[in-house]
Scaffold this motif. Structure first.
Motif, short mmCIF file in Angstrom:
data_model
loop_
_atom_site.label_atom_id
_atom_site.label_comp_id
_atom_site.label_asym_id
_atom_site.label_seq_id
_atom_site.Cartn_x
_atom_site.Cartn_y
_atom_site.Cartn_z
N THR A 39 -31.00 16.58 13.96
CA THR A 39 -32.35 16.46 13.40
C THR A 39 -33.28 17.54 13.96
OG1 THR A 39 -32.78 14.76 15.10
CG2 THR A 39 -32.21 14.00 12.89
N SER A 40 -33.04 17.98 15.19
CA SER A 40 -33.89 19.05 15.74
C SER A 40 -33.59 20.38 15.04
CB SER A 40 -33.68 19.19 17.25
OG SER A 40 -32.39 19.67 17.56
N MET A 41 -32.35 20.56 14.54
CA MET A 41 -32.04 21.75 13.75
C MET A 41 -32.92 21.80 12.51
SD MET A 41 -29.29 23.62 14.93
CE MET A 41 -28.24 24.14 13.58
N VAL A 42 -33.14 20.65 11.90
CA VAL A 42 -34.00 20.56 10.72
C VAL A 42 -35.44 20.89 11.10
CG1 VAL A 42 -34.83 19.06 8.89
CG2 VAL A 42 -32.47 18.86 9.69
N ALA A 43 -35.91 20.34 12.23
CA ALA A 43 -37.27 20.60 12.67
C ALA A 43 -37.48 22.09 12.97
CB ALA A 43 -37.58 19.77 13.92
N MET A 44 -36.49 22.72 13.58
CA MET A 44 -36.61 24.15 13.89
C MET A 44 -36.58 24.99 12.62
SD MET A 44 -34.43 24.81 17.38
CE MET A 44 -32.87 24.26 16.68
N LYS A 45 -35.69 24.66 11.69
CA LYS A 45 -35.61 25.42 10.44
C LYS A 45 -36.92 25.34 9.69
CE LYS A 45 -33.68 27.80 7.17
NZ LYS A 45 -33.36 29.23 7.36
N ALA A 46 -37.57 24.18 9.72
CA ALA A 46 -38.85 24.03 9.03
C ALA A 46 -39.95 24.88 9.67
CB ALA A 46 -39.27 22.55 9.05
N PRO A 105 -38.02 33.55 16.26
CA PRO A 105 -36.85 32.86 16.82
C PRO A 105 -36.78 32.85 18.34
CG PRO A 105 -36.22 34.90 15.70
CD PRO A 105 -37.64 34.63 15.34
N LEU A 106 -37.08 33.96 19.00
CA LEU A 106 -36.98 34.00 20.46
C LEU A 106 -38.05 33.13 21.11
CD1 LEU A 106 -36.11 37.75 21.13
CD2 LEU A 106 -34.58 35.77 21.12
N PHE A 107 -39.25 33.10 20.52
CA PHE A 107 -40.28 32.20 21.04
C PHE A 107 -39.84 30.75 20.88
CE2 PHE A 107 -43.82 29.34 20.10
CZ PHE A 107 -44.52 29.41 21.30
N LEU A 108 -39.25 30.45 19.72
CA LEU A 108 -38.77 29.09 19.47
C LEU A 108 -37.72 28.70 20.50
CD1 LEU A 108 -38.51 26.53 17.80
CD2 LEU A 108 -37.06 27.77 16.20
N ALA A 109 -36.80 29.62 20.80
CA ALA A 109 -35.75 29.34 21.78
C ALA A 109 -36.34 29.08 23.16
CB ALA A 109 -34.76 30.50 21.83
N LEU A 146 -28.61 30.86 18.49
CA LEU A 146 -28.89 29.73 17.59
C LEU A 146 -30.16 29.96 16.78
CD1 LEU A 146 -28.40 26.80 16.61
CD2 LEU A 146 -29.69 26.04 18.61
N THR A 147 -31.25 30.29 17.44
CA THR A 147 -32.52 30.44 16.72
C THR A 147 -32.53 31.70 15.86
OG1 THR A 147 -33.44 31.45 18.74
CG2 THR A 147 -33.90 29.12 18.36
N GLU A 148 -31.90 32.80 16.32
CA GLU A 148 -31.81 34.00 15.49
C GLU A 148 -30.94 33.71 14.27
OE1 GLU A 148 -33.23 36.84 15.57
OE2 GLU A 148 -33.98 37.20 17.61
N GLY A 149 -29.87 32.94 14.45
CA GLY A 149 -29.00 32.61 13.34
C GLY A 149 -29.67 31.72 12.31
N LEU A 150 -30.56 30.84 12.75
CA LEU A 150 -31.25 29.94 11.84
C LEU A 150 -32.13 30.67 10.83
CD1 LEU A 150 -32.48 26.76 13.78
CD2 LEU A 150 -31.05 26.84 11.74
N VAL A 151 -32.54 31.90 11.17
CA VAL A 151 -33.38 32.67 10.25
C VAL A 151 -32.68 32.89 8.92
CG1 VAL A 151 -34.54 34.88 9.89
CG2 VAL A 151 -34.59 33.81 12.15
N ASN A 152 -31.36 33.13 8.96
CA ASN A 152 -30.60 33.44 7.75
C ASN A 152 -29.55 32.39 7.41
OD1 ASN A 152 -31.87 36.01 7.27
ND2 ASN A 152 -30.71 36.81 9.00
N THR A 153 -29.68 31.20 7.99
CA THR A 153 -28.71 30.14 7.74
C THR A 153 -29.44 28.82 7.58
OG1 THR A 153 -27.16 31.27 9.22
CG2 THR A 153 -26.60 29.04 8.57
N PRO A 205 -36.00 34.58 30.34
CA PRO A 205 -35.70 35.88 29.71
C PRO A 205 -35.98 35.89 28.21
CG PRO A 205 -33.90 35.19 31.15
CD PRO A 205 -34.83 34.02 31.01
N LEU A 206 -35.74 34.77 27.53
CA LEU A 206 -36.03 34.70 26.11
C LEU A 206 -37.53 34.80 25.86
CD1 LEU A 206 -33.57 31.82 25.07
CD2 LEU A 206 -33.31 34.27 24.63
N PHE A 207 -38.31 34.17 26.73
CA PHE A 207 -39.77 34.24 26.61
C PHE A 207 -40.24 35.68 26.81
CE2 PHE A 207 -44.06 34.02 28.46
CZ PHE A 207 -44.71 33.35 27.44
N ALA A 208 -39.65 36.38 27.81
CA ALA A 208 -40.02 37.78 28.07
C ALA A 208 -39.65 38.66 26.88
CB ALA A 208 -39.32 38.27 29.34
N LEU A 209 -38.46 38.46 26.31
CA LEU A 209 -38.06 39.23 25.14
C LEU A 209 -38.98 38.98 23.96
CD1 LEU A 209 -34.16 38.88 25.23
CD2 LEU A 209 -35.48 40.99 25.52
N SER A 210 -39.39 37.73 23.80
CA SER A 210 -40.31 37.40 22.72
C SER A 210 -41.64 38.12 22.89
CB SER A 210 -40.54 35.88 22.67
OG SER A 210 -41.51 35.54 21.71
#
Length: 345
Positions: A26-33, A40-44, A91-98, A218-223
């Motif tokens: 269900t969180s996959m659905v919430a993130m996709k929305a 994506p990196l901020f979301l992660a 995961l979050t980068e992949g959700l952009v196109n999946t 590190p994901l936050f820094a990259l974002s």
């Protein structure tokens, strides 16, 4: 150290076993929305860091021992890299196109890797029926994740789609949501294996909290350096979905999953992730209007069959043995029975 009997009983509770995969789906659905309104990196990083802090606060309240040795911190650091930064980043980068449902199915590649590694490293019993279930699940993943034209070509023995070097083109690989999801599955597999080593030096729940914080930073820094407008367009509904994904889909899910992985059979626990896409597809259909092709629904069905066979492999093997006794043993039957008996030793 032998696990507490009370902890083992908790790990066998159906609700406790299923809950992490309900929350993850269900969180996959919430993130996709929320993906269209954020990055994506901020979301992660938003999933990991606050959730890790919550888990660490809980460990302090429960007075669980914190890591003290350099070996503990090294294992936590490796855990943070593969299961924190890499898994959530892919995961979050992949959700952009999946789609959320299809992405959840592709994450199901994880039990296959875990089964092989757990057998090699820890001697976890998989058995004939376990391998059969994993193979069925793998076929289901392929039907869901590969382009339908490729699947139909393979069924007809036509490999012409491999021509042209598609797999060697970086632009195709790096922007493939399906590939990124499979890389996320591989990262999660390594994290699941790593927890067995981590728990030798530090409490599994404590390690889970620290690896989320250390993997998320590190994901936050990259974002901050690569992305922009991370929160500008987020609505109240988006924040609510992100909060759900952080609290239930990350903090609670991670704590429960790695607790199960630390006290149970890794293959059985990992195979339960086949339940994730069922919840993801159900709720993505309701809230996001996502639909699957007939071939993908067949893949989902095979994935479900796979998890049932893996989880119930001992009971199936027992019933199979009783059936064989009634039928009498042919050479093939004897071979199958011997395989099952060997796997139980």
């Amino acid at each position: 150290m032998q696990p507490n009997p009370a902890k083992l009983e908790l790990a066998k509770s159906p609700i406790f076993l299923i809950a992490p995969f309900f929350f993850l789906g269900t969180s996959m659905v919430a993130m996709k929305a929320a993906i269209p309104d954020t990055t994506p990196l901020f979301l992660a990083s938003f999933r990991l860091v606050p959730a890790g802090i919550l888990i660490l606060a809980l460990t302090l309240f429960l007075k669980l021992p914190q890591p003290k040795t350099w070996k503990a911190w090294l294992w936590i650091g490796l855990f943070a890299l593969v299961d924190g930064a890499m898994f959530q980043g892919f995961l979050t980068e992949g959700l952009v196109n999946t789609g959320a449902g299809l992405g959840a199915v592709l994450i199901d590649a994880q039990p296959l890797v875990v089964a092989v590694l757990a057998r090699l490293l820890f001697g976890d019993v998989v058995g004939l029926w376990g391998w059969l279930g994993l193979a069925i699940g793998f076929v289901g993943i392929c039907l869901c994740g590969l382009p339908e034209a490729w699947v139909m070509s393979l069924l007809h023995g036509d490999l012409s789609f491999l021509q042209g070097g598609y797999f060697l083109r970086p632009e195709n690989l790096l922007h493939s949501g399906e590939l990124l999801m499979l890389l996320a599955a591989l990262s999660m597999s390594l994290g699941t294996i790593t927890i067995r080593y981590v728990k030798k030096h530090v409490d599994a729940v404590v390690a889970t909290g620290w690896h989320m914080v250390l993997g998320g930073l590190p994901l936050f820094a990259l974002s901050m350096f690569r992305e922009s407008n991370q929160i500008t367009h987020l609505s109240n509904g988006d924040w609510l979905g992100l909060g759900y994904a952080m609290l239930f889909g990350t903090a609670l899910t991670y704590g429960m999953f790695f607790y199960l992985a630390s006290v149970g059979n890794l293959t059985s626990v990992s195979a339960l992730i086949f339940l994730t896409p069922i919840f993801a597809m159900l709720f993505s259909s309701i809230f996001l209007g996502e639909t699957l092709t007939q071939l993908q629904w067949i893949g989902v069905s095979l994935s479900l069959v796979g998890v049932i066979v893996v989880v119930q492999r001992d009971a199936i093997a027992s019933q199979w043995s009783l059936l064989l006794e009634k039928m009498g043993k042919s050479p093939v039957v004897a071979l199958v029975t011997a395989n099952e008996e060997t796997s139980k030793e």
